[in-house]
Design a protein around this motif. Structure first.
Motif, PDB file in Angstrom:
ATOM      1  N   ARG A 158     -56.772 -29.999  -3.899  1.00  0.00           N
ATOM      2  CA  ARG A 158     -55.798 -30.996  -3.532  1.00  0.00           C
ATOM      3  C   ARG A 158     -54.293 -29.492  -2.929  1.00  0.00           C
ATOM      4  NH1 ARG A 158     -54.651 -34.057  -6.405  1.00  0.00           N
ATOM      5  NH2 ARG A 158     -52.797 -33.258  -7.387  1.00  0.00           N
ATOM      6  N   VAL A 159     -53.772 -29.490  -4.120  1.00  0.00           N
ATOM      7  CA  VAL A 159     -53.179 -28.229  -4.191  1.00  0.00           C
ATOM      8  C   VAL A 159     -53.372 -26.806  -4.084  1.00  0.00           C
ATOM      9  CG1 VAL A 159     -50.877 -26.862  -5.741  1.00  0.00           C
ATOM     10  CG2 VAL A 159     -51.709 -29.338  -5.738  1.00  0.00           C
ATOM     11  N   GLY A 160     -54.591 -26.759  -4.440  1.00  0.00           N
ATOM     12  CA  GLY A 160     -54.895 -24.524  -3.740  1.00  0.00           C
ATOM     13  C   GLY A 160     -55.222 -24.835  -2.423  1.00  0.00           C
ATOM     14  N   THR A 161     -55.737 -25.213  -1.191  1.00  0.00           N
ATOM     15  CA  THR A 161     -55.842 -25.015   0.239  1.00  0.00           C
ATOM     16  C   THR A 161     -54.372 -25.350   0.823  1.00  0.00           C
ATOM     17  OG1 THR A 161     -55.949 -27.832   0.306  1.00  0.00           O
ATOM     18  CG2 THR A 161     -57.886 -26.442   0.206  1.00  0.00           C
ATOM     19  N   GLU A 162     -53.808 -26.285   0.027  1.00  0.00           N
ATOM     20  CA  GLU A 162     -51.950 -26.534   0.850  1.00  0.00           C
ATOM     21  C   GLU A 162     -50.856 -25.087  -0.041  1.00  0.00           C
ATOM     22  OE1 GLU A 162     -47.742 -26.434   0.519  1.00  0.00           O
ATOM     23  OE2 GLU A 162     -48.898 -26.989  -1.241  1.00  0.00           O
ATOM     24  N   LYS A 163     -51.563 -24.263  -1.138  1.00  0.00           N
ATOM     25  CA  LYS A 163     -50.511 -22.913  -1.238  1.00  0.00           C
ATOM     26  C   LYS A 163     -51.344 -21.702  -0.371  1.00  0.00           C
ATOM     27  CE  LYS A 163     -48.605 -25.224  -4.445  1.00  0.00           C
ATOM     28  NZ  LYS A 163     -46.679 -25.532  -4.037  1.00  0.00           N
ATOM     29  N   ALA A 164     -52.587 -22.141  -0.510  1.00  0.00           N
ATOM     30  CA  ALA A 164     -53.627 -20.922   0.674  1.00  0.00           C
ATOM     31  C   ALA A 164     -53.269 -20.500   1.622  1.00  0.00           C
ATOM     32  CB  ALA A 164     -55.010 -21.232   0.419  1.00  0.00           C
ATOM     33  N   VAL A 165     -52.504 -21.963   2.242  1.00  0.00           N
ATOM     34  CA  VAL A 165     -52.381 -21.844   3.716  1.00  0.00           C
ATOM     35  C   VAL A 165     -50.706 -21.369   3.756  1.00  0.00           C
ATOM     36  CG1 VAL A 165     -51.253 -23.382   5.681  1.00  0.00           C
ATOM     37  CG2 VAL A 165     -53.725 -24.195   4.602  1.00  0.00           C
ATOM     38  N   ARG A 166     -50.406 -22.056   2.649  1.00  0.00           N
ATOM     39  CA  ARG A 166     -48.895 -21.414   2.730  1.00  0.00           C
ATOM     40  C   ARG A 166     -48.175 -19.711   2.828  1.00  0.00           C
ATOM     41  NH1 ARG A 166     -44.399 -23.971  -1.524  1.00  0.00           N
ATOM     42  NH2 ARG A 166     -45.179 -25.895  -0.574  1.00  0.00           N
ATOM     43  N   LEU A 167     -48.771 -19.321   1.562  1.00  0.00           N
ATOM     44  CA  LEU A 167     -49.266 -17.668   1.274  1.00  0.00           C
ATOM     45  C   LEU A 167     -49.954 -17.272   2.774  1.00  0.00           C
ATOM     46  CD1 LEU A 167     -50.574 -18.492  -2.437  1.00  0.00           C
ATOM     47  CD2 LEU A 167     -48.073 -17.580  -1.790  1.00  0.00           C
ATOM     48  N   MET A 168     -50.965 -17.618   3.395  1.00  0.00           N
ATOM     49  CA  MET A 168     -51.641 -16.566   4.265  1.00  0.00           C
ATOM     50  C   MET A 168     -50.849 -17.085   5.590  1.00  0.00           C
ATOM     51  SD  MET A 168     -55.056 -18.654   3.545  1.00  0.00           S
ATOM     52  CE  MET A 168     -56.932 -17.526   5.165  1.00  0.00           C
ATOM     53  N   ASP A 194     -45.331 -13.706   5.820  1.00  0.00           N
ATOM     54  CA  ASP A 194     -45.159 -12.519   6.484  1.00  0.00           C
ATOM     55  C   ASP A 194     -46.259 -11.393   5.840  1.00  0.00           C
ATOM     56  OD1 ASP A 194     -43.228 -13.721   8.445  1.00  0.00           O
ATOM     57  OD2 ASP A 194     -41.321 -12.736   7.024  1.00  0.00           O
ATOM     58  N   SER A 195     -45.859 -11.117   4.903  1.00  0.00           N
ATOM     59  CA  SER A 195     -47.339 -10.139   4.318  1.00  0.00           C
ATOM     60  C   SER A 195     -48.137 -11.560   3.229  1.00  0.00           C
ATOM     61  CB  SER A 195     -46.378  -9.214   3.381  1.00  0.00           C
ATOM     62  OG  SER A 195     -45.406  -9.618   2.322  1.00  0.00           O
ATOM     63  N   TRP A 196     -48.701 -10.513   2.748  1.00  0.00           N
ATOM     64  CA  TRP A 196     -49.737 -11.437   1.992  1.00  0.00           C
ATOM     65  C   TRP A 196     -50.026 -10.702   0.134  1.00  0.00           C
ATOM     66  CZ3 TRP A 196     -54.940 -12.821   3.403  1.00  0.00           C
ATOM     67  CH2 TRP A 196     -54.967 -14.231   4.973  1.00  0.00           C
ATOM     68  N   ASP A 197     -49.312 -11.781  -0.591  1.00  0.00           N
ATOM     69  CA  ASP A 197     -49.687 -11.460  -2.049  1.00  0.00           C
ATOM     70  C   ASP A 197     -51.177 -11.860  -1.979  1.00  0.00           C
ATOM     71  OD1 ASP A 197     -49.672 -11.431  -5.094  1.00  0.00           O
ATOM     72  OD2 ASP A 197     -47.597 -12.703  -5.470  1.00  0.00           O
ATOM     73  N   THR A 198     -51.792 -10.844  -2.125  1.00  0.00           N
ATOM     74  CA  THR A 198     -53.083 -10.454  -2.552  1.00  0.00           C
ATOM     75  C   THR A 198     -53.210 -11.387  -3.879  1.00  0.00           C
ATOM     76  OG1 THR A 198     -53.400  -8.365  -3.035  1.00  0.00           O
ATOM     77  CG2 THR A 198     -53.301  -9.429  -0.935  1.00  0.00           C
ATOM     78  N   ALA A 199     -53.014 -11.183  -5.054  1.00  0.00           N
ATOM     79  CA  ALA A 199     -53.240 -10.672  -5.839  1.00  0.00           C
ATOM     80  C   ALA A 199     -53.136 -12.585  -6.629  1.00  0.00           C
ATOM     81  CB  ALA A 199     -52.336 -10.510  -7.496  1.00  0.00           C
ATOM     82  N   LEU A 200     -51.827 -12.751  -6.276  1.00  0.00           N
ATOM     83  CA  LEU A 200     -52.300 -14.532  -6.219  1.00  0.00           C
ATOM     84  C   LEU A 200     -53.280 -15.237  -6.007  1.00  0.00           C
ATOM     85  CD1 LEU A 200     -50.131 -16.799  -7.178  1.00  0.00           C
ATOM     86  CD2 LEU A 200     -48.553 -16.435  -5.235  1.00  0.00           C
ATOM     87  N   LEU A 201     -53.261 -14.649  -4.220  1.00  0.00           N
ATOM     88  CA  LEU A 201     -54.314 -15.347  -3.398  1.00  0.00           C
ATOM     89  C   LEU A 201     -55.965 -15.537  -4.184  1.00  0.00           C
ATOM     90  CD1 LEU A 201     -53.532 -14.526  -0.284  1.00  0.00           C
ATOM     91  CD2 LEU A 201     -53.447 -16.729  -0.480  1.00  0.00           C
TER      92      LEU A 201
END
Length: 489
Positions: free
Chosen positions: A431-441, A444-451
């Motif tokens: 539930r939270v992971g998909t929402e956070k992933a959309v926000r991170l993706m 303007d730049s991706w935090d690849t380690a966090l993703l």
């Protein structure tokens, strides 16, 4: 009352209410925004339909409708337009075209004239044994074709070993973006599916069969209502009761235990396993669960023999696969091809090549959850157990083809938004992971380690396959398309 409200608000096709009042628009126009339709211009279509005041209908963004080969797809009420245009939609509304059209299909008489139901009658008449049928299926290697790939014959044995009474449930809720093979087969030859279903029910001695059909297939509901009644009137059901249950717009109900919850009249929340449905399934009883296409193959394999089925295949693989192909190819559609075929062979031999002016850029071998592969991996055999080393899987064999002109990052965002919308909300990692992933993706730049950390948490801790597989497109982008990631200047 709280339980009623839970169910009423869980399913997308139950009209939402504002301040206790029903939505005023009498006609709902649903525009598919899943990847295949997005490639075909669904965003421009939505913009055209919502430009200016238009009180005649409301426009709703919708997930995959199972018409990916005719994208973009639109549903005006329960009438589908493919490929749709703004003018065609407005004309359909003006003409009152809101009901489904019955597909031209093989009826009972024509099916029986070609030998249909002879195998079922041999089974129920004692001329074939359950062990005999299971032996053929096991030798053929027939596996569940809804995505999980569990051996069909072994599943029958597990359910038979449990004490009765037993049930059977058919998963006709194919909602994976890019998948439309079940619709293809049911719209053409429903009795071949019904015969396989009745043989499976006979094998496990299930007196009641529940067919769970997605609500996006109102035309198939008409077909099945008509042909199930015909089979019952002809005495072909051997006392077994067939219940046709209608979904209400929830991708999660394609997960087998969520489907069982929905059939029981509840929210489609996946169950914890074990116990497995073969032990504790529908209404707490041992339940045989099958996908439509798996049952569709039963008669053909038994009639022709296991050796006929295994004689097909390429690159060391055996059997046939129904590939739902959409995207940037000249001739999209359901392609019956050898297991183990490569994407390059599939495109060139079965799809008429790439669209004019397009070259292969990337492809999804197994729908939204199956990951994304680059064009350089165009020689990987497409089958069960061949894609895992590349971070993908074949699932229901929904192949979406992207070209060198498509943005893979945008495609991955589209897929993650789909998972965010379709998460049932039961478990926090999904539930939270998909929402956070959309926000991170969307940054303007991706935090690849966090993703990567987020993706690992979702895969490790989500209850069901939706959350566990949702990170696959993201991880494939990080693995294969890192040079295309957005970066701050």
């Amino acid at each position: 009352m709280s339980e009623v409200f839970e169910v009423a608000t869980f399913y997308a096709h139950f009209d939402v209410v504002d301040d206790g009042e029903p939505v005023p628009s009498p006609i709902t126009v649903r525009v598919c925004e899943s990847l295949s339709c997005a490639l075909a211009g669904s965003e421009d279509l939505i913009a055209a339909l919502t430009a200016g005041p238009d009180p005649e209908f409301r426009v709703v963004r919708a997930p995959c409708m199972g018409r990916c080969d005719e994208a973009p797809a639109v549903a005006v009420g329960q009438h589908h337009l493919t490929p749709a245009s703004a003018n065609a939609v407005r004309q359909a509304v003006a003409d009152g075209c809101t009901t489904p059209i019955l597909p031209d299909h093989t009826g009972l008489d024509a099916y029986m004239a070609s030998g249909g139901y002879q195998l079922l009658q041999a089974c129920t008449g004692g001329r074939r044994t359950v062990d005999d049928i299971i032996a053929v299926l096991e030798k053929s290697g027939l596996r569940g074709l809804g995505g999980a790939g569990f051996p069909a014959g072994r599943k029958w044995q597990f359910v038979r070993a449990e004490a009765g009474p037993r049930f059977m449930a058919v998963n006709a809720d194919e909602g994976e973006p890019g998948t439309f093979k079940d619709h293809f087969y049911l719209a053409r030859n429903p009795h071949r599916f019904l015969e396989g279903m009745l043989i499976a029910a006979w094998a496990v001695d299930a007196a009641d069969i529940y067919v769970y059909l997605r609500d996006e297939y109102p035309d198939i509901r008409m077909v099945l209502q008509q042909e199930i009644a015909a089979a019952e009137s002809a005495g072909l059901c051997a006392g077994r009761r067939i219940h046709l249950r209608r979904g209400a717009g929830a991708y999660i109900c394609g997960e087998e235990s969520a489907m069982l919850e929905s059939i029981e009249g509840k929210r489609g929340l996946p169950r914890h396993k074990p116990p497995f449905p073969s032990q504790v399934g529908l209404f707490g009883r041992p339940t045989l669960i099958h996908n439509v296409e798996t049952l569709y193959w039963v008669r053909e394999i038994v009639d022709r023999g296991a050796d006929w089925f295994t004689s097909h295949g390429r690159n060391g693989r055996h059997g046939l696969r129904s590939f739902s192909v959409s995207g940037r190819v000249r001739e999209p559609g359901v392609k019956l091809a050898p297991a183990g075929i490569t994407i390059r062979e599939l495109i060139d031999e079965y799809c008429g090549g790439m669209e004019a002016g397009h070259a292969l850029g990337a492809y999804l071998p197994g729908g939204a959850s199956g990951g994304i592969l680059p064009a350089r991996l165009d020689d990987v055999p497409l089958d069960f157990d061949t894609l895992q080393e590349h971070g993908c899987f074949i699932g229901s064999a929904a192949v979406i083809v992207l070209s060198d002109k498509d943005n893979v990052i945008d495609a991955a965002r589209n897929l993650m938004r789909f998972f965010e919308d379709e998460s049932c909300g039961q478990c926090t990692p999904c539930r939270v992971g998909t929402e956070k992933a959309v926000r991170l993706m969307s940054a303007d730049s991706w935090d690849t380690a966090l993703l990567e950390d987020l993706a690992q948490t979702m895969m490790d801790a989500s209850i069901c396959g939706l959350g566990q597989a949702a990170p696959n497109p993201l991880l494939c982008v990080l693995r294969y398309f890192a040079d295309e990631l957005p970066r701050q200047s």
